[in-house]
Design a protein around this motif. Structure first.
Motif: not given
Length: 122
Positions: A21-25, A29-30, A72-78
Motif C-alpha cells: 500500500s502507498c498512502a499519500t498526503s 491524489f486523483s 487505486r482508491d481515490n477516496a482513500k488516496k491510496t
C-alpha cells in the motif's frame, strides 16, 4: 507537495502473495499518475507498474505481467500493488511514485516514497 508512505512489505515464500500500500498526503491524489518501481541489490532500479488518474489504464513490466496488479482508491488516496505467485527474483525494495504525467522512467516521477522491503525466499 505530495508525501508518499509505503507499507506491506515483508518476507514471503516463493509462490506466496503480498499487498503493498502507498498512502499519500498533500496534493490532489486523483490528479496524479501513481506507480511502483523496485530495486534489487546490485541492480538498477526498474519500473514495475503504473496506473492512470481514475484507474482506467495500467502498464506493467513484462516481468510482472499476470502476477502483479496495481489499483487505486481515490477516496482513500491510496495506491496498491497486489503481488501474487512471488518469485525469489522479485526480492527488492519497492518504491511508490507519483507524477502528473505518465512515464516508465524513475526520473519522470517528481514524488517518491522511501521504499518497503520485499523478500521472497525459495
Amino acid at each position: 507537495q505530495v508525501q508518499l508512505a509505503e507499507s506491506g512489505g515483508g518476507l514471503v515464500q516463493a509462490g506466496g502473495s503480498l499487498r503493498l500500500s502507498c498512502a499519500t498526503s498533500g496534493g490532489t491524489f486523483s490528479s496524479y499518475i501513481m506507480g511502483w518501481f523496485r530495486q534489487a541489490p546490485g541492480k538498477e532500479r526498474e519500473f514495475v507498474a503504473n496506473i492512470s488518474w481514475r484507474g482506467m489504464n495500467t502498464q506493467y513490466a513484462d516481468s510482472v505481467k499476470g502476477r502483479f496488479t496495481i489499483s487505486r482508491d481515490n477516496a482513500k488516496k491510496t495506491v496498491y500493488l497486489q503481488m501474487d505467485n512471488l518469485k525469489p527474483e522479485d526480492t527488492a525494495v519497492y518504491y511508490c511514485v507519483a507524477d502528473r504525467r505518465v512515464g516508465v522512467s524513475w526520473s519522470e516521477y517528481d514524488y517518491r516514497g522511501q521504499g518497503t522491503q520485499v523478500t521472497v525466499s525459495s
